[in-house]
Design an enzyme around this catalytic site. Sequence first.
Site, PDB file in Angstrom:
ATOM      1  CB  SER A 200       5.403  -0.205   1.660  1.00 30.07           C
ATOM      2  OG  SER A 200       4.358   0.677   1.315  1.00 30.07           O
ATOM      3  CE  LYS A 201       2.712  -7.445   3.581  1.00 30.39           C
ATOM      4  NZ  LYS A 201       3.388  -7.778   4.790  1.00 30.39           N
ATOM      5  NE  ARG A 202       2.250   3.738   2.974  1.00 36.07           N
ATOM      6  CZ  ARG A 202       2.599   4.531   1.989  1.00 36.07           C
ATOM      7  NH1 ARG A 202       1.691   5.175   1.308  1.00 36.07           N
ATOM      8  NH2 ARG A 202       3.874   4.683   1.674  1.00 36.07           N
ATOM      9  CB  THR A 203       2.061   1.391  -3.022  1.00 32.85           C
ATOM     10  OG1 THR A 203       3.277   0.809  -2.564  1.00 32.85           O
ATOM     11  CG2 THR A 203       1.997   2.832  -2.571  1.00 32.85           C
ATOM     12  N   GLY A 204       0.613  -1.830  -2.695  1.00 30.08           N
ATOM     13  CA  GLY A 204       0.383  -3.036  -3.498  1.00 30.08           C
ATOM     14  C   GLY A 204       0.989  -4.245  -2.823  1.00 30.08           C
TER      15      GLY A 204
END
Length: 431
Positions: A200-204
Amino acid sequence: MSVRTRFAPSPTGTLHVGSARTALFNWLFAKHHQGTFILRIEDTDQKRSQSVFLQDIQESLAYLGIAADEGPVFQSQRLPLYQQAVERLLSSGEAVREEGAVIFQVKPQSVSFNDLIHGTITVETSLFERLVLMKSDGTPTYNFACVVDDADMRISHVIRGDDHIANTPKQVVLYQALGLPLPLFAHIPLIVGADRARLSKRTGATAVADYRAVGYLPEAFVNYLALLGWSPGGNRELVPTEELIQLFDLTRARKTAAQFDQQKLDWLNGQYLKRTSAEQLAGLFEERLRSHGLLSNHVDKAWLARIAVLLKDRLKTLQDLEEEHTFFFTDAVQYQEESVAQFLRKPGVADFLRGLKERLSAMQTFDTPVVEAATRGLIAERQLQPKDAIHPVRVALTGRSVSPPLFETMSILGRERVLNRLDHAANHLAQ
Ligand code: GLU
């Protein structure tokens, strides 16, 4: 049987890394078997489909070098086909109209299909009694349009993400009702982030376009994607596209989630950068620098190629070029404040820089050995420690305390820029 695969994105978002991997597996499988790879755009949801996303998907696939042999085929242009199939199911009584929608009535039974990765999967239809075929707005549902199209396009292998595994038994029921032959299915494992949760965008970054913008070489990115859930065997990691095609095989696809590993991607990209010729790399630099407004109209290709040779082993991605090496391309050098404080604001530095400027202005040529000999000569005459002179010169010319080898950098910068920067550093920075 001739192999026909398809990639069927919905243009409701940018191309995600996971979808790109699905596209790649379909493409590699088709190429390996001298088959046909088809691009189908699942755009029946008019509200959520957008042309910007379609453009992003097509540009991202082009960047990856994944070209369709057929298509793009748009589901929104095939509504009569779905309508015909619905009529057949309505007239056989297997489907009924309900409040404008068309519903398929599922008989209680167990359905099985053979998955090339997971083996035989059996599901009781009691789990999904009702199946909507057409919504009340007259558009088909995903499961229905997918079956009609996969059959119509004579798709031999449906290769898609694990997240669709629950849809497949529903689709199998529809194949049976329509009297259509089943394709083979292969559900490939999800890609997860470092936290083992769905990428997800949270991790990259999750969009292929983001990786393209950072400047990953297409071949490196493709190589990396291929290793997400598949392996060529023998611990091999560096596998160029041509070889991926030769080796690709679904029997070596993994069953379990594949973890996205940024470091491995960076490493692979570095490997491909090393293997790129200076001329090719210079071309990539030119394209990239132009798009960032960092090149004047006329650029000497041989000059760019010298920079390419120098930077080849140092770059992780092309982005490092404009993040760490802009001093080659612009006179608006960005000086790192702590480097200026540490190396330039010291007694004697301004004087040394002025002396060096004078010495270099007298040189006949500006080749690397000439520049090196002149600089070292002055250092010796002044009885300085080389490091006490070289670090300040580096900061004066590049704005940074870490740079490619100094003398080659000076030679590439050229006399005029070097003299101007030494002057500026001596008179404005080293005070
Ligand atoms: N449009 C679907 C998706 O993007 C296609 C799934 C499939 O390959 O059947 O997930």
